[in-house]
Write an enzyme that holds these catalytic residues in place. Structure first.
Site, PDB file in Angstrom:
ATOM      1  N   ASP A   1       0.743  -1.516  -0.362  1.00  0.00           N
ATOM      2  CA  ASP A   1       0.116  -0.031  -0.003  1.00  0.00           C
ATOM      3  C   ASP A   1       0.647   1.278   0.168  1.00  0.00           C
ATOM      4  O   ASP A   1       0.830   2.413   0.204  1.00  0.00           O
ATOM      5  CB  ASP A   1      -0.615   0.346   1.329  1.00  0.00           C
TER       6      ASP A   1
ATOM      7  N   HIS B   1      -3.441  -2.366  -7.106  1.00  0.00           N
ATOM      8  CA  HIS B   1      -3.031  -1.106  -7.461  1.00  0.00           C
ATOM      9  C   HIS B   1      -3.730  -0.173  -7.915  1.00  0.00           C
ATOM     10  O   HIS B   1      -4.316  -0.020  -8.919  1.00  0.00           O
ATOM     11  CB  HIS B   1      -1.637  -1.173  -8.292  1.00  0.00           C
TER      12      HIS B   1
END
EC number: 6.3.4.4
Length: 431
Positions: A14, A42
């Site tokens: 992340d 993503h």
């Protein structure tokens, strides 16, 4: 002469890899995923339009880029189809630009069933997997009973192999976990239905990448998850099931490691972790709430709330060592705007009073430590959307400089917002 660049996460995932991959692929001809599966998430924001990709490389949004899924990726056919259809509905051409290794292990319904059953059985000791079958699929690969994409192209042999592996896993599901068995006929039918479609996109990835290198094409390797989730080097057992580090490029794509020119480590200006596992700098106070809310810290794959904390320099030193990082991309600097103080973890203190600047080798070691924090002045000015280093307040510049000093690694790219334009490239990895 082309350049071969790796973009990977240095923390627990992340970090903002998707945006940076998308930004850098303007200069690349090939973008390669080399590990993980559709447990990755993503997020790309282009002119305010958000796209979340889980399996297909982030370069797919660039018209001139070929996207490759290497042998190190575990591939779920249903997830791939869902993502392809989502992109096609948005007018993004996929089939003619996506190439897949026949050696990719398949994720099939019984892998997901096992993943969920195991997490449920662990109770409060659950690892926090996404439940998408990633671990069980890698387990089959290592046990040499796994089915691969190329197996789909011989229907008779695939049916035989599938029956054998499903007998094993269904026994575990019913007799050990007390769950329902997964239907063999349905699994076989659904898998073979997509065989010809997948075959049209399959290629010898190792040969393709070697030819691209010889032709002088720029290649970008896109990592998933983060260094601290690596199966070997992460906070074991609270890790993913693949090698998320730079070494995974060679094994997960067949590209020679000596040909890599630059390793870009994505590092968030603070730290987050999603799911269970040790987290020495975790903040469970109003500052943590500030980071989580302003940073919109919710998992792109699961939607789970991420746990926020200060930037952990000790852990980042290990990430630099493992990945031989050439330079950092610092993301989400703007989330720290408005804090009176910002802190960096520069050591781990043990119960006996000793201080270490080296990470433990397993999760149990982390449970003993408390962070040694270095405090720096914060800044009230906004850094959001800044595109020049001159636009940053002095306190933010001092924070960046201190990170560089402690990690002995330059910050070459700074991200100040989710859009690809909200970035400053101080040193171009492809230059």
């Amino acid at each position: 002469m082309g350049k071969n660049v790796v973009v990977l996460g240095t923390q627990w995932g992340d970090e903002g890899k998707g945006k940076i991959v998308d930004l850098l692929t303007e200069q690349a001809k090939y973008v390669v995923r080399y590990q993980g599966g559709h447990n990755a998430g993503h997020t790309l924001v282009i002119d305010g339009d958000k796209t979340v990709l889980h399996l297909i490389p982030s370069g797919i949004l660039r018209d001139n880029v070929k996207c490759i899924i290497g042998n190190g990726v575990v591939l779920a056919p249903d997830a791939l189809m869902k993502e392809i259809n989502m992109l096609k509905e948005r007018g993004v051409p996929v089939e003619e630009r996506l190439l897949i290794s026949e050696a990719c292990p398949l994720i099939l319904p019984f892998h997901c069933a096992l993943d969920i059953a195991r997490e449920k059985a662990r109770g409060n000791k659950a690892i926090g997997t996404t439940g998408r079958g990633i671990g069980p699929a890698y387990e089959d690969k290592i046990s040499r009973r796994g089915l691969r994409v190329g197996d789909l192209f011989n229907a008779e042999l695939f049916a035989e192999k599938l029956k054998e592996v499903m007998a094993y896993h269904n026994f575990m599901l019913t007799e050990y976990y007390g769950c329902e068995a997964v239907d063999y006929e349905t699994t076989l039918k659904d898998a073979l239905a997509i065989a010809d479609y997948l075959k049209s996109m399959c290629t010898d990835v190792t040969e393709l990448l070697d030819q691209a290198r010889k032709n002088g094409d720029n290649i970008l390797f896109e990592g998933a998850q983060g260094t601290l989730l690596d199966i070997d080097h992460g906070t074991y057992p609270f890790v993913t099931s693949s090698n998320t580090t730079a070494g995974g490029v060679a094994t997960g794509s067949g590209f020679g490691p000596r040909h890599l020119d630059y390793v870009c480590g994505i590092i968030k200006a603070y730290t987050t972790r999603v799911g269970a596992g040790p987290f020495p700098t975790e903040l469970r106070d109003e500052i943590g709430d500030h980071l989580g809310t302003k940073g919109q810290e919710f998992g792109a794959t699961t939607g789970r709330k991420r746990r926020p904390g200060w930037l952990d320099i000790v852990a980042m030193k290990r990430a630099v060592q493992i990945n031989s990082i050439s330079g950092f991309c610092l993301t989400k600097l703007d989330v720290l705007d408005g804090l009176k103080e910002v802190k960096l973890c520069v050591g781990y203190q043990y119960p006996d009073g000793s201080i270490s600047t080296v990470t433990p080798l397993a999760a149990e070691g982390y449970e003993q430590v408390t962070p040694v924090l270095e405090t720096m002045p914060g800044w009230s000015e906004s850094t959001f959307g800044a595109t020049s280093i001159d636009q940053l307040p002095q306190a933010a510049l001092d924070y960046i400089k201190r990170i560089e000093e402690l990690l002995e690694t330059p910050v070459d790219i700074i991200s100040t917002g989710p859009d690809r334009n909200e970035t400053m490239i101080l040193v171009n990895p492809f230059s």
